[in-house]
Design an enzyme around this catalytic site. Structure first.
Site, PDB file in Angstrom:
ATOM      1  N   LYS A 115      -1.109   1.304  -0.817  1.00 33.75           N
ATOM      2  CA  LYS A 115      -1.953   2.484  -1.011  1.00 33.75           C
ATOM      3  C   LYS A 115      -1.975   3.358   0.251  1.00 33.75           C
ATOM      4  O   LYS A 115      -1.640   2.873   1.348  1.00 33.75           O
ATOM      5  CB  LYS A 115      -3.373   2.080  -1.445  1.00 33.75           C
ATOM      6  CG  LYS A 115      -4.306   1.674  -0.341  1.00 33.75           C
ATOM      7  CD  LYS A 115      -5.650   1.269  -0.900  1.00 33.75           C
ATOM      8  CE  LYS A 115      -6.626   2.427  -0.986  1.00 33.75           C
ATOM      9  NZ  LYS A 115      -7.106   2.935   0.294  1.00 33.75           N
ATOM     10  N   LYS A 121       1.358   1.360   5.973  1.00 28.94           N
ATOM     11  CA  LYS A 121       2.788   1.235   5.618  1.00 28.94           C
ATOM     12  C   LYS A 121       3.699   1.784   6.712  1.00 28.94           C
ATOM     13  O   LYS A 121       4.639   1.133   7.130  1.00 28.94           O
ATOM     14  CB  LYS A 121       3.115   2.030   4.341  1.00 28.94           C
ATOM     15  CG  LYS A 121       2.440   1.564   3.097  1.00 28.94           C
ATOM     16  CD  LYS A 121       2.794   2.451   1.920  1.00 28.94           C
ATOM     17  CE  LYS A 121       2.288   3.883   2.037  1.00 28.94           C
ATOM     18  NZ  LYS A 121       0.830   4.025   2.086  1.00 28.94           N
ATOM     19  N   LYS A 157       3.428  13.250   2.630  1.00 25.67           N
ATOM     20  CA  LYS A 157       2.718  13.494   3.895  1.00 25.67           C
ATOM     21  C   LYS A 157       3.710  13.620   5.073  1.00 25.67           C
ATOM     22  O   LYS A 157       3.355  14.063   6.142  1.00 25.67           O
ATOM     23  CB  LYS A 157       1.773  12.304   4.108  1.00 25.67           C
ATOM     24  CG  LYS A 157       0.551  12.551   4.901  1.00 25.67           C
ATOM     25  CD  LYS A 157      -0.495  11.410   4.810  1.00 25.67           C
ATOM     26  CE  LYS A 157      -0.028  10.010   4.566  1.00 25.67           C
ATOM     27  NZ  LYS A 157      -0.831   8.966   5.243  1.00 25.67           N
ATOM     28  N   ASP A 173      -0.012   4.663  -4.390  1.00 24.41           N
ATOM     29  CA  ASP A 173      -1.235   4.839  -5.179  1.00 24.41           C
ATOM     30  C   ASP A 173      -0.870   5.083  -6.646  1.00 24.41           C
ATOM     31  O   ASP A 173      -1.564   4.646  -7.546  1.00 24.41           O
ATOM     32  CB  ASP A 173      -2.050   6.022  -4.655  1.00 24.41           C
ATOM     33  CG  ASP A 173      -2.646   5.716  -3.288  1.00 24.41           C
ATOM     34  OD1 ASP A 173      -3.864   5.625  -3.164  1.00 24.41           O
ATOM     35  OD2 ASP A 173      -1.876   5.542  -2.338  1.00 24.41           O
TER      36      ASP A 173
END
Ligand code: ADP
Ligand code: MG
Length: 270
Positions: free
Chosen positions: A10, A15, A41, A128
């Site tokens: 998530k 990560k 991102k 997610d």
């Protein structure tokens, strides 16, 4: 052909922090490594390159969306410990689909023969939602590691990623290698989920100011430790994960829980 490893989990779970450090760990073991940031991102690889590199989506725009015009040097940048890095990127916030470029980029790399040029390819992917583009790396990766912590939300996301792996594994050779517990000393919930879905905890990484500081200063822990021997021991979990991934680990088929069964399992714990 590179050993391809997908790191899912998530948002905000760690990560990218973990992937960049594992990438350096592989490199220190003599492997040629490429890390592919698959999060819109586009902040996966800056601890390797010390800057935000141009994303595939940005470069594509310069080429008027002609994938065939892109040169690999425009999108692959060599960073710390000779690890190669690329960021797929995504559309501007609030517009379009976050995962659309992942599938196209992965095919572009395949056509360019990129997968033969590396020993290890790490995909760092937001988990997610494992829909469409975000699930394409599962068609290429041999192993998936899921980053989670000892809480409901990250394990809920992990179980949904396991469902996607389970689905893809009927057609592709992908296997769940296991969970990586991040920022947790208590791992009781993680163990419970591992037992139920029949997988392993690969490693547990503690919450650490040094890890936070390394990322905030745009470096991997390895780079920070290269100038401070007192930090060397913090790199060990990442070296062990890399060793484990190179040891041809046995991965049994995982069995996802339904969302409701997972809810019940974790609630029983309270
Ligand atoms: P993700 O890639 O899953 O979105 P990041 O790797 O960007 O998450 O991590 C999110 C934040 O958590 C970063 O600021 C990072 O420094 C911090 N972080 C990750 N792992 C740890 C850890 N083990 N100890 C302390 N901070 C951590
Ligand atoms: Mg990230």
């Amino acid at each position: 052909m590179a050993l391809m490893i997908a790191i899912y989990g998530k948002g905000g779970i760690g990560k990218s922090t973990i992937t960049t450090n594992i990438a350096v760990a592989f490199s220190q073991q003599g492997k040629k490594v490429l890390q592919i940031g698959c999060d819109p991102k586009h902040d996966s690889t800056f601890p390797l390159t010390h800057k935000m590199i141009p994303t595939v989506v940005e470069v594509l725009k310069q080429h008027r969306f002609h994938y065939e015009e892109i040169a690999l040097e425009e999108i692959i940048h060599v960073g710390y410990a000779h690890v190669s890095a690329m960021e797929i990127g995504g559309p501007p916030a609030g517009v379009g689909c976050g995962g659309y470029a992942i599938g196209d980029t992965i095919q572009l790399l395949e056509k360019a023969g990129t997968y033969e040029q590396y020993d290890i390819i790490l995909f760092d992917i937001l988990g997610d939602v494992v829909c469409g583009g975000f699930s394409v790396p599962l068609q290429y990766a041999k192993y998936v590691c899921i980053v989670c912590t000892n809480d409901f939300d990250s394990l809920f996301a992990a179980n949904r990623i396991i469902s996607a792996i389970s689905e893809k594994s009927t057609t592709y050779p992908v296997r769940l290698c296991g969970l990586i517990g991040n920022r947790c000393s208590d791992t009781s919930l993680i163990e419970k989920v591992c037992n139920s879905v029949q997988c392993n905890t690969i490693s547990t990484i503690n919450d650490s100011n040094e890890i936070r500081n390394a990322r905030a200063s745009g470096q991997t822990l390895f780079e920070l430790a290269a100038n401070d021997n007192a930090l060397t021991h913090l790199c060990e979990p990442f070296l062990r994960i890399a060793d484990y991934m190179l040891s041809d680990p046995e991965c049994s088929s995982c069995v996802p829980l339904t969302d409701r069964d997972l809810f019940t399992l974790l609630m029983e714990h309270v």
